[in-house]
Design an enzyme around this catalytic site. Sequence first.
Site, PDB file in Angstrom:
ATOM      1  CG  ASN A 180      -1.730   1.289   1.492  1.00  0.00           C
ATOM      2  OD1 ASN A 180      -1.696   2.012   0.981  1.00  0.00           O
ATOM      3  ND2 ASN A 180      -3.110   0.970   1.706  1.00  0.00           N
TER       4      ASN A 180
ATOM      5  CG  HIS B 159       0.560   6.355   4.533  1.00  0.00           C
ATOM      6  ND1 HIS B 159      -0.607   7.460   4.774  1.00  0.00           N
ATOM      7  CD2 HIS B 159      -0.470   5.276   4.502  1.00  0.00           C
ATOM      8  CE1 HIS B 159      -1.426   6.750   5.301  1.00  0.00           C
ATOM      9  NE2 HIS B 159      -1.558   5.404   5.981  1.00  0.00           N
TER      10      HIS B 159
ATOM     11  CG  HIS C 297      -8.160   4.168   1.077  1.00  0.00           C
ATOM     12  ND1 HIS C 297      -8.490   4.022   2.604  1.00  0.00           N
ATOM     13  CD2 HIS C 297      -9.311   4.610   0.873  1.00  0.00           C
ATOM     14  CE1 HIS C 297      -9.321   4.076   2.542  1.00  0.00           C
ATOM     15  NE2 HIS C 297     -10.336   4.462   1.697  1.00  0.00           N
TER      16      HIS C 297
ATOM     17  NE  ARG D 294      -8.871   7.989   4.406  1.00  0.00           N
ATOM     18  CZ  ARG D 294      -9.747   7.349   5.084  1.00  0.00           C
ATOM     19  NH1 ARG D 294     -10.228   7.744   4.999  1.00  0.00           N
ATOM     20  NH2 ARG D 294      -9.105   6.494   5.732  1.00  0.00           N
TER      21      ARG D 294
ATOM     22  NE  ARG E 219      -7.759  11.657   5.378  1.00  0.00           N
ATOM     23  CZ  ARG E 219      -8.319  10.930   6.676  1.00  0.00           C
ATOM     24  NH1 ARG E 219      -7.464  10.358   6.877  1.00  0.00           N
ATOM     25  NH2 ARG E 219      -9.767  11.202   6.552  1.00  0.00           N
TER      26      ARG E 219
ATOM     27  CD  GLU F 268      -6.935  -0.268   0.753  1.00  0.00           C
ATOM     28  OE1 GLU F 268      -5.991  -1.304   1.629  1.00  0.00           O
ATOM     29  OE2 GLU F 268      -6.942   0.694   1.259  1.00  0.00           O
TER      30      GLU F 268
ATOM     31  CB  THR G 182      -9.832   1.685   7.523  1.00  0.00           C
ATOM     32  OG1 THR G 182      -9.291   2.077   6.466  1.00  0.00           O
ATOM     33  CG2 THR G 182     -11.153   1.211   6.811  1.00  0.00           C
TER      34      THR G 182
ATOM     35  CD  GLU H 177      -7.089  -6.407   2.915  1.00  0.00           C
ATOM     36  OE1 GLU H 177      -7.326  -6.230   1.945  1.00  0.00           O
ATOM     37  OE2 GLU H 177      -6.573  -5.364   3.853  1.00  0.00           O
TER      38      GLU H 177
ATOM     39  CG  HIS I  40      -5.092  -1.568   9.230  1.00  0.00           C
ATOM     40  ND1 HIS I  40      -4.985  -0.583  10.217  1.00  0.00           N
ATOM     41  CD2 HIS I  40      -6.281  -0.317   8.872  1.00  0.00           C
ATOM     42  CE1 HIS I  40      -5.567   0.681  10.170  1.00  0.00           C
ATOM     43  NE2 HIS I  40      -5.881   0.953   8.935  1.00  0.00           N
TER      44      HIS I  40
HETATM   45  N1  PXP Z   1      -5.386  -3.158   3.961  1.00  0.00           N
HETATM   46  C1  PXP Z   1      -6.954  -2.099   4.191  1.00  0.00           C
HETATM   47  C2  PXP Z   1      -8.379  -2.434   3.875  1.00  0.00           C
HETATM   48  C3  PXP Z   1      -6.380  -0.450   4.518  1.00  0.00           C
HETATM   49  O1  PXP Z   1      -7.216  -0.132   4.178  1.00  0.00           O
HETATM   50  C4  PXP Z   1      -5.508  -0.184   4.893  1.00  0.00           C
HETATM   51  C5  PXP Z   1      -5.033   1.079   5.019  1.00  0.00           C
HETATM   52  O2  PXP Z   1      -5.035   2.344   4.172  1.00  0.00           O
HETATM   53  C6  PXP Z   1      -4.561  -1.435   4.631  1.00  0.00           C
HETATM   54  C7  PXP Z   1      -4.683  -2.707   4.428  1.00  0.00           C
HETATM   55  C8  PXP Z   1      -2.969  -0.811   5.363  1.00  0.00           C
HETATM   56  O3  PXP Z   1      -3.070  -0.245   6.748  1.00  0.00           O
HETATM   57  P1  PXP Z   1      -1.471  -0.129   7.542  1.00  0.00           P
HETATM   58  O4  PXP Z   1      -1.187   0.678   6.019  1.00  0.00           O
HETATM   59  O5  PXP Z   1      -2.143   0.191   8.238  1.00  0.00           O
HETATM   60  O6  PXP Z   1      -0.459  -0.884   6.519  1.00  0.00           O
END
Ligand code: PXP
Length: 250
Positions: A11, A14, A47, A49, A53, A73, A104, A154, A197
């Site tokens: 992901n 960030h 993701h 949003r 953001r 996402e 999330t 998930e 997550h």
């Molecule tokens: N899976 C989903 C569905 C998420 O919303 C997120 C965060 O955007 C992640 C995985 C990844 O989580 P993290 O950034 O905490 O590793």
Amino acid sequence: MALRQLRLGVNIDHVATVRNARGGAHPDPVTAAKLAIEAGADGITAHLREDRRHIRDEDISRLRALSRPLNLEMAATGEMQAIALKTRPHAVCIVPERREERTTEGGLDAAGQMTALAPFVAKLNDAGIRVSLFIAAEASQIEAAAKLRAPVIEIHTGGWCEALAHGDSAASDREWRRIVAGTQQAASLGLEVHAGHGLTYESAEAIAALPQIAELNIGHFLIGEAISGGLAAAIKTMRAAMDRGRAKAS
Ligand code: PXP
């Protein structure tokens, strides 16, 4: 018998968070996605949003053009559905979204939103997009996902990871048992199981032992690690650039 290798979805949200802090184009989440693919990521997760953001619409179309599957996402809104149908990512992971949250925070209430989600999931299924529901490892949510004909769930690992981070072993054991039971239930219903997550090296290693899990999606920790691991190299490159500039002037 050896288990199939667990897929890693990276992901890159960030990277966009850092880019957007200055409003320019650097660092580019698509460059990060390419690096992730070169380093062995099986797919890229982003993701989009409602408030944009971090990831923006143009990031999604550029990520879609990469060589690995894009897992988009998104919240179950008409706007996002239209974007998914236009962009046609490999997969869509439907997540709950609240404007005021930092990330999330909980799983999707698939059981409570069956009526609204059924046509939403069906439309994406019909378009050939693999639908995943981001849910807590709760029996009623898993049953709802199967009824909704989502091929994938998930499991939200945030609670477990938070308990691990706080050293709260009673809570982390409880959450772990829920995850184990949830993955078994989901697999018995024919669902493909992903998880994500808050995962770190330690929690990813632990959850990788569950044979029913096919994919982990990991973001924040990896980007944090990239800063720790990459900052020294960036500073050395900057030092060298400054020294070259001085040397030319003297
Ligand atoms: N899976 C989903 C569905 C998420 O919303 C997120 C965060 O955007 C992640 C995985 C990844 O989580 P993290 O950034 O905490 O590793």
